[in-house]
Design an enzyme around this catalytic site. Structure first.
Site, PDB file in Angstrom:
ATOM      1  N   ASN A 152       1.058  -0.879   0.408  1.00  0.00           N
ATOM      2  CA  ASN A 152       0.085  -0.178   0.004  1.00  0.00           C
ATOM      3  C   ASN A 152       1.255   1.085  -0.472  1.00  0.00           C
ATOM      4  O   ASN A 152       0.680   2.161  -0.754  1.00  0.00           O
ATOM      5  CB  ASN A 152      -1.281  -0.126   1.130  1.00  0.00           C
ATOM      6  N   CYS A 284      -3.187   1.739   6.724  1.00  0.00           N
ATOM      7  CA  CYS A 284      -3.185   0.743   8.310  1.00  0.00           C
ATOM      8  C   CYS A 284      -4.278   2.495   8.468  1.00  0.00           C
ATOM      9  O   CYS A 284      -4.521   1.844   9.702  1.00  0.00           O
ATOM     10  CB  CYS A 284      -1.869   0.628   8.485  1.00  0.00           C
ATOM     11  N   GLU A 463       8.044   2.989  13.939  1.00  0.00           N
ATOM     12  CA  GLU A 463       8.669   3.268  13.396  1.00  0.00           C
ATOM     13  C   GLU A 463       8.816   4.682  13.169  1.00  0.00           C
ATOM     14  O   GLU A 463       8.746   6.161  13.506  1.00  0.00           O
ATOM     15  CB  GLU A 463       7.957   3.267  12.098  1.00  0.00           C
TER      16      GLU A 463
HETATM   17  C1  UN1 Z   1      -0.171   3.811   5.952  1.00  0.00           C
HETATM   18  O1  UN1 Z   1      -1.361   3.809   6.918  1.00  0.00           O
HETATM   19  O2  UN1 Z   1      -0.126   2.108   5.942  1.00  0.00           O
HETATM   20  O3  UN1 Z   1       0.546   8.818   7.856  1.00  0.00           O
HETATM   21  C2  UN1 Z   1       1.173   4.358   6.186  1.00  0.00           C
HETATM   22  C3  UN1 Z   1       0.142   8.116   6.384  1.00  0.00           C
HETATM   23  C4  UN1 Z   1       1.419   8.623   5.918  1.00  0.00           C
HETATM   24  C5  UN1 Z   1       1.797   6.782   6.068  1.00  0.00           C
HETATM   25  C6  UN1 Z   1       0.266   5.541   6.059  1.00  0.00           C
HETATM   26  N1  UN1 Z   1       2.126   9.032   5.793  1.00  0.00           N
HETATM   27  O4  UN1 Z   1      -1.226   8.682   6.365  1.00  0.00           O
END
Ligand code: UN1
Length: 499
Positions: A152, A284, A463
């Site tokens: 993703n 996510c 992370e």
């Molecule tokens: C994810 O949600 O799979 O915060 C990663 C965000 C992005 C990274 C998301 N900088 O939406």
């Protein structure tokens, strides 16, 4: 259009030992094959680990500021190739081009941040308990790290994991998701052009069962960083215990946006649409629960329905497209199975089905879907769907809001829209999550603060930011006694006794 790609092992681009291959296709148009890739296995992983081990002494001994200089070059090169990488990403992963550019930008941001860490990598110095004794803790690299990434964020997430690993002095073996190997291979090609020495970074493409497991089981790999499904994360954790690896897991989410009755509803609407349907809901951090005060439930659902009805589905390279495809047909089926469940649990407001009109029939599209009047314990409000589906849940009180927000197994991102500063601070204290937003949706985390979640979202690691340095380095505590005599810690306490 299709290209043959290879694994990177040491300084060579090679086919899988078995000679087998697999293809990746454009999710907006299944007739377009993006590339052909090695269907690798344990033998290929082993070769990659050997290359990473061979490169480790020189890379870990290179002064960190010098490693940082290489990362600065990599950052600039990624910026120069931003458009090319973004276009490839939209073709292979489907996200609309503006979002693909954001994905690449995130990798650039992390590269700059971690390059700067080359001149910091701060340790700790503390006063000793004893006179004439010096005490400090320094960071040391760990060895070969295994990096297993999802489709993703096919460039940003590899960057999140790889750049902190590299600046700390580790070498790496990476496995991309089988849906997006071209993004990974092109990203790594640019890294090698930027001057990352041979063997420091190795790529092995193939399935989780063949390549992923071989990485997790390999006795010479000391660290695993994985983003993906919760079940896979648990399995990785179990397997990695056999060789006592350090494991960082970034797993699912069921992220709520809470809209309080005093909220700016237009702002909340923009943010909900972006957080729920951006990346076709395949983040996510996607907002899959919209928790609204009952007094505004019907008004807000109607605002949302009207807006979502205007969203244009299509190929992400078309500037008119708002929502791109989902990753593949399996995803369409999974999402559809949840909208069947949802129809029995709540009111379907809009969407609910795969989108197959006209050109959409060539790819894997799903109509943006809203359920309203959803009970907090309904399955569509509890389980991660990972698609353009969101559930509006009415609540009556703040106490109930906190219960609903926290009443899921995940704890990644939470958000509250309100003008009440007291509630804003309460939400930060009471919502159980690793990311908390106020008057901002659930997506859009920046590269220099820790990213991750509580409960089943992971196993406690974070992370990016400083937190990533802790994961990818080993602490060594150092004591230098310059008193010239035996000083026994905890025993020779005369200093204190004299008082
Ligand atoms: C994810 O949600 O799979 O915060 C990663 C965000 C992005 C990274 C998301 N900088 O939406």
């Amino acid at each position: 259009m299709s290209t043959t790609y290879r694994n990177l092992i040491g300084d060579e681009w090679v086919a899988a030992a078995s000679g087998k291959t697999f293809t990746s296709v454009n999710p907006a148009n299944h007739d377009e094959i993006v590339g052909e890739f090695p269907a690798s296995g344990p033998q290929d992983v082993d070769a990659a680990v050997r290359a990473a081990k061979a490169a480790y002494p020189a890379w870990s001994m290179m002064p960190a500021p010098k490693r940082g200089e290489i990362l600065f070059r990599v950052a600039r090169l990624l910026a120069e190739h931003k458009e090319e990488l973004s276009t490839l990403m939209t073709r292979e992963m489907g996200k609309v081009i503006a979002e693909a550019r954001g994905d690449v930008q995130e990798a650039i941001d992390v590269a700059y941040y971690m390059a700067g860490e080359g001149r910091r990598l701060f340790g700790q110095t503390v006063p000793s308990e004893m006179p004439n004794k010096f005490a400090m803790a320094i960071r040391r690299p760990i060895g070969v790290v295994g990096i297993i990434t999802p489709w993703n964020f096919p460039v940003a997430i590899p960057a999140w994991k790889l750049f902190p690993a590299l600046i700390c002095g580790n070498t790496a073996v990476l496995k991309p998701a089988s849906d997006t190997p071209a993004c990974m291979v092109r990203f790594i090609e640019l890294l090698t052009e930027g001057g990352i020495p041979a063997g420091v970074v190795n790529v092995v493409t193939g399935s989780g069962a063949e390549v992923g497991n071989a990485i997790v089981d390999h006795p010479e790999i000391r660290v695993i960083s994985f983003t993906g499904h919760t079940e896979t994360g648990i399995e990785i954790s179990r397997r990695a215990a056999e060789t006592l690896k350090r494991v960082s897991l970034e797993l699912g989410g069921k992220n709520p946006i809470v809209i309080w009755e005093d909220a700016d509803l237009d702002l909340a609407l923009d943010s909900v649409v972006w957080s729920a349907f951006g990346t076709s809901g395949q983040r996510c951090t996607a907002a899959s629960r919209i928790v609204v005060h009952r007094s505004i439930h019907d008004t807000f659902v109607e605002m949302l329905r009207k807006r979502v009805a205007t969203l244009v589905l299509g190929d992400g390279l078309d500037p008119a497209t708002d929502v791109g495809p989902v990753i593949n047909e399996r995803a369409v089926e999974k999402i559809a199975s949840y909208t069947v469940i949802g129809r029995n649990e709540a009111d379907l407001v809009i969407g609910g089905d795969p989108a197959r009109d006209g050109d959409l029939a060539r790819g894997s599209f799903f109509s943006p879907t809203i359920f309203a009047d959803v009970r907090a314990n309904a399955r569509i409000a509890q389980e991660e769907i990972f698609g353009p589906v969101t559930s509006v849940i009415p609540v009556d009180s703040w106490e109930e809001t906190v219960e609903v927000v926290n009443g899921v197994k995940y704890g990644l991102s939470t958000s509250l829209f309100t003008r009440d500063v007291n509630l804003a601070f309460r939400s930060i204290r009471d919502f159980d999550s690793g990311l908390g937003y106020v008057n901002h949706g659930t997506i859009g985390a920046e590269a220099h603060l820790p990213f991750g979640g509580t409960k089943a979202t992971g196993n406690g690691h974070r992370e990016v930011g400083q937190a990533a340095l802790d994961f990818f380095s080993e602490w060594k505590s150092v004591y230098i006694d310059y008193s010239g005599k035996l000083q026994r810690a905890q025993i020779d306490t005369s200093f204190v006794d004299q008082e």
